[in-house]
Design an enzyme around this catalytic site. Structure first.
Site, PDB file in Angstrom:
ATOM      1  N   HIS A  43      90.108  75.185  48.558  1.00  0.00           N
ATOM      2  CA  HIS A  43      89.996  74.543  49.871  1.00  0.00           C
ATOM      3  C   HIS A  43      89.544  75.561  50.925  1.00  0.00           C
ATOM      4  O   HIS A  43      88.715  75.261  51.791  1.00  0.00           O
ATOM      5  CB  HIS A  43      91.338  73.949  50.286  1.00  0.00           C
ATOM      6  CG  HIS A  43      91.700  72.676  49.594  1.00  0.00           C
ATOM      7  ND1 HIS A  43      90.869  71.578  49.566  1.00  0.00           N
ATOM      8  CD2 HIS A  43      92.823  72.315  48.914  1.00  0.00           C
ATOM      9  CE1 HIS A  43      91.459  70.597  48.898  1.00  0.00           C
ATOM     10  NE2 HIS A  43      92.641  71.032  48.487  1.00  0.00           N
ATOM     11  N   HIS A  91      85.907  76.203  50.768  1.00  0.00           N
ATOM     12  CA  HIS A  91      85.190  75.073  51.367  1.00  0.00           C
ATOM     13  C   HIS A  91      85.120  75.233  52.875  1.00  0.00           C
ATOM     14  O   HIS A  91      84.096  74.940  53.504  1.00  0.00           O
ATOM     15  CB  HIS A  91      85.914  73.784  50.992  1.00  0.00           C
ATOM     16  CG  HIS A  91      85.081  72.551  51.130  1.00  0.00           C
ATOM     17  ND1 HIS A  91      85.595  71.277  50.969  1.00  0.00           N
ATOM     18  CD2 HIS A  91      83.763  72.371  51.412  1.00  0.00           C
ATOM     19  CE1 HIS A  91      84.639  70.378  51.144  1.00  0.00           C
ATOM     20  NE2 HIS A  91      83.517  71.023  51.413  1.00  0.00           N
ATOM     21  N   HIS A 108      93.729  76.578  43.338  1.00  0.00           N
ATOM     22  CA  HIS A 108      93.403  75.264  43.916  1.00  0.00           C
ATOM     23  C   HIS A 108      93.348  75.345  45.437  1.00  0.00           C
ATOM     24  O   HIS A 108      92.356  74.922  46.058  1.00  0.00           O
ATOM     25  CB  HIS A 108      94.455  74.251  43.467  1.00  0.00           C
ATOM     26  CG  HIS A 108      94.267  72.883  44.045  1.00  0.00           C
ATOM     27  ND1 HIS A 108      93.719  71.841  43.334  1.00  0.00           N
ATOM     28  CD2 HIS A 108      94.539  72.369  45.286  1.00  0.00           C
ATOM     29  CE1 HIS A 108      93.657  70.761  44.095  1.00  0.00           C
ATOM     30  NE2 HIS A 108      94.157  71.055  45.279  1.00  0.00           N
ATOM     31  N   GLU A 109      94.396  75.874  46.037  1.00  0.00           N
ATOM     32  CA  GLU A 109      94.421  75.929  47.503  1.00  0.00           C
ATOM     33  C   GLU A 109      93.355  76.866  48.038  1.00  0.00           C
ATOM     34  O   GLU A 109      92.773  76.623  49.100  1.00  0.00           O
ATOM     35  CB  GLU A 109      95.813  76.353  47.992  1.00  0.00           C
ATOM     36  CG  GLU A 109      96.930  75.400  47.606  1.00  0.00           C
ATOM     37  CD  GLU A 109      96.676  73.964  48.032  1.00  0.00           C
ATOM     38  OE1 GLU A 109      96.004  73.752  49.068  1.00  0.00           O
ATOM     39  OE2 GLU A 109      97.125  73.043  47.329  1.00  0.00           O
TER      40      GLU A 109
END
Length: 678
Positions: free
Chosen positions: A477, A480, A473-474
């Site tokens: 980021h 992105h 999940h991290e």
């Protein structure tokens, strides 16, 4: 008060300093910079703004006005964000004090600068000429003028001064709230016999105080106890202490914050802060958020009822008590038991296949395949270059374009818990990508923080599968950020209720069998994750999905309720939180707890915590498309990067979604993800 019935020995903060010297390695030296070293950049910025203001009206261009202002904000972000990261991560009190002081000084400067009439006049005069801008530059101008309106520039001068005072007070309260939560030194003292079921290596790492074991209430440690300790009283003690993190002092700070937010919204012409905050997000207003929850909650409650009944019955069978109640401190323990008994998934066995470094290598391999990235560890190199490392746990990576060799970004990782480190997990790009007015480019530098169990002399850090999901999940980021091609800091971030989509979609690479074979191998034998164990994990994926979704709904609804306060109204934030927990979740409220005092999203996700589930709806739709294209297909990665990742905040979230999906997103994939019929 149940604390009177279930004794909870909590170590007073005055005695904690020695107990919490738990770091496995000696911390690095404190950063040798003073507050003045940072805040002198604010004086520099004032000078640059004077130059912007002084440009004659007839000579104004994008480069010397709006672009120049974006350069100023970018420089301050680059120079003044890192100490704020240290305020959350550093073991050194000096680093944390300077970081908090820098945040306060920068917030005050932003508030003052946002209300400078001469600067506003310069930007407004440029906008009135309707310059021939397009793309990101036009969006930057539109958003800048929008933000000036939202910052009170249409108000009379006296009301602007009132607004300024309110916003400064909010800044101070937010910093105090986060500091109180982060520096809560509470540990729960337990007799060895109270840790029945806990592994020997877990117990061996606990500090001993007067014959008792000091159990800290960080996320990783608390979850391990809830998941493995067979003594319900112990699980309850940890849960209660955890739900009081930040203390009553933060309850008071929060109530002050909410009153100031209500006053701010009222002054700016909004009914409440929730409407003010959501105006610039995908939802546009608090009514849309309420409608979102109203649509989902009845559907999800049906699944939650089944989840709760199954877990409650499992506990009653286990305890032999046909009337036993099921409580929030029971969830992790009986969820693990259900996975073992119903799906043949033993979480302790599963984690043997997920040593931390292997998972990191897997993340890198997947990212290289999909997005053409190359990763190189540069910890020693960066130390030699003089980059600051606040703790020996911290590692450093450089990321390159696999085709051109261009360096795209740098990443610190800080993955284990310790005293004074922020709980949970987060990603922060403290040096964003920026194309300057002179054409030079600054690449991303970021930190990825988690709190995974430490390695021991006998074995490496072994991750539970939920922890693997957290790391992915991290890292979503990070992808992105590192793949962004935004040129300005003003358009570097998408809407807050869209920002979780890239991280949520990347979690899916923790579940696909062909992908897992790349990195899920036994830490001793190298054996691949057995097929029968993987089948059980996949079958159990939707286990308790209704209850888990309702927990997220509860957090989002509490956040909304707090920020729908109108000026002059007062609320008891603890009672509101307890009432919503009892209404939205399956559990009865637990008096004597105040979870909101440690819920730091209330300061940085103001009225937008709903965005986690909101964006998950869209992430599920995007993953459905990704699977059609091929999960390890570089062409799929290129399409996703082109439509979403590379665009950052240069387009509206819904437009990016339509571009990737080739049509309108629907909720069907999200309901399927939860195990519900559409």
């Amino acid at each position: 008060m149940f604390l009177d019935r279930v004794p909870c020995r909590v170590l007073p903060p005055i005695l904690v300093a020695g107990v919490l010297a738990l770091a496995a390695a000696r911390p690095a030296a404190q950063l040798e910079r003073t507050l003045d070293d940072y805040t002198e950049w604010l004086a520099w910025a004032d000078g640059e703004i004077e130059r912007i203001v002084a440009v004659p009206a007839a000579e104004r261009t994008y480069e010397n006005t709006l672009g120049a202002l974006d350069d100023v904000y970018a420089r301050l972000t680059i120079e003044l964000t890192f100490p704020q990261v240290l305020a959350l991560l550093s073991p050194h009190a000096g680093d944390r004090e300077i970081g908090n002081a820098v945040e306060a000084a920068l917030n005050e400067w932003n508030i003052e600068t946002g209300k400078r009439e001469d600067l506003y006049g310069a930007i407004a005069a440029y906008a009135e000429r309707r310059p021939p801008l397009a793309g990101e530059r036009l969006r930057l101008l539109e958003h800048t003028m929008r933000d000036y309106r939202r910052d009170g520039m249409a108000l009379p001068p006296a009301e602007r001064e009132t607004l300024k005072a309110i916003q400064k007070e909010l800044s101070d309260l937010s910093i105090a709230f986060n500091k109180n939560a982060q520096e809560d030194e509470t540990v729960v003292l337990l007799a060895p016999g109270e840790l029945a079921g806990m592994p020997a290596d877990f117990v061996a790492q606990l500090e001993e105080v007067a014959g008792l074991l000091a159990v800290p209430i960080d996320d990783s440690t608390a979850t391990e106890v809830w998941r493995q300790c067979s003594d319900e009283r112990t699980r309850k003690k940890l849960w209660v202490a955890y739900k009081r993190k930040g203390g009553q002092q933060n309850v008071g700070v929060l109530e002050q914050m909410l009153a100031q937010r209500a006053a701010e919204a009222n002054l700016l012409g909004y009914a409440h802060s929730a409407d003010f905050q959501t105006e610039i997000l995908m939802s546009k207003n608090a009514a849309a958020v309420a409608a979102f929850y109203d649509q989902l909650r009845p559907l999800v409650r049906k699944k939650s009822d089944r989840d709760f009944a199954a877990l409650r019955d499992l506990k009653r069978h286990d305890t032999g008590d046909p009337q036993a109640g099921f409580h929030p401190w029971d969830y992790w323990y009986y969820a693990a038991a259900a996975q073992r008994e119903q799906y043949a998934v033993d979480m302790e066995r599963v984690r043997q296949y997920f040593p931390l470094q292997q998972v990191v290598d897997g993340v890198f391999t997947i990212s290289s395949t999909l997005y053409g990235l190359q990763f190189r560890e540069a910890t020693a190199e960066a130390r030699a270059e003089g980059l600051y490392f606040w703790h020996p746990d911290v590692r450093f990576w450089r990321i390159y374009d696999g085709k051109t060799g261009e360096m795209l970004g740098e990443l610190y990782t800080d993955l284990h818990p310790r005293p004074f480190k922020r709980g949970g997990a987060f990603f922060w790009d403290f040096v964003p990508r920026k194309v300057w007015m002179d054409g030079s480019v600054t690449t991303l530098r970021a930190v990825l923080q988690c709190n995974f169990t430490r390695p021991t002399p006998e074995k490496p850090s072994l991750l539970t599968h939920p922890e693997v999901t957290t790391l992915f999940h991290e890292f979503g980021h990070f992808l992105h950020g590192v793949l962004s091609r935004a040129e300005t800091v003003g358009c570097g971030n998408c809407e807050r209720d869209f920002v979780e989509l890239p991280s949520q979609i990347f979690e899916n690479w923790c579940w696909e069998p062909d992908v897992l074979r790349l990195y899920a191998r036994h830490y001793q034998t190298g054996e691949a994750l057995p097929d029968e164990l993987l089948r059980g994990m996949i079958a159990a994926r939707q286990f308790a999905s209704g209850m888990l979704a309702e927990r997220q709904y509860c957090y989002g609804l509490v956040d909304q309720a707090y920020n729908r306060l109108r000026e002059g109204e007062t609320i008891d934030v603890t009672q509101v939180g307890l009432d919503l927990q009892a209404e939205v979740e399956q559990y009865e409220a637990v008096p004597g707890t105040w979870f909101q005092s440690g819920f730091t999203h209330l300061t940085n996700y103001v009225a937008s915590y709903y965005g986690y589930q909101w964006s998950l709806v869209y992430a599920c739709a995007c993953f459905e498309k990704y699977k059609e294209l091929g999960m390890m297909n570089p062409a799929a990665g290129q399409r996703f990067a082109a439509a979403i990742l590379s665009r950052a905040g240069t387009a509206d979230g819904m437009d990016m979604l339509r571009d990737f999906l080739g049509g309108e997103p629907t909720m069907g994939a999200y309901l399927e993800y939860l195990g519900l019929e559409d």
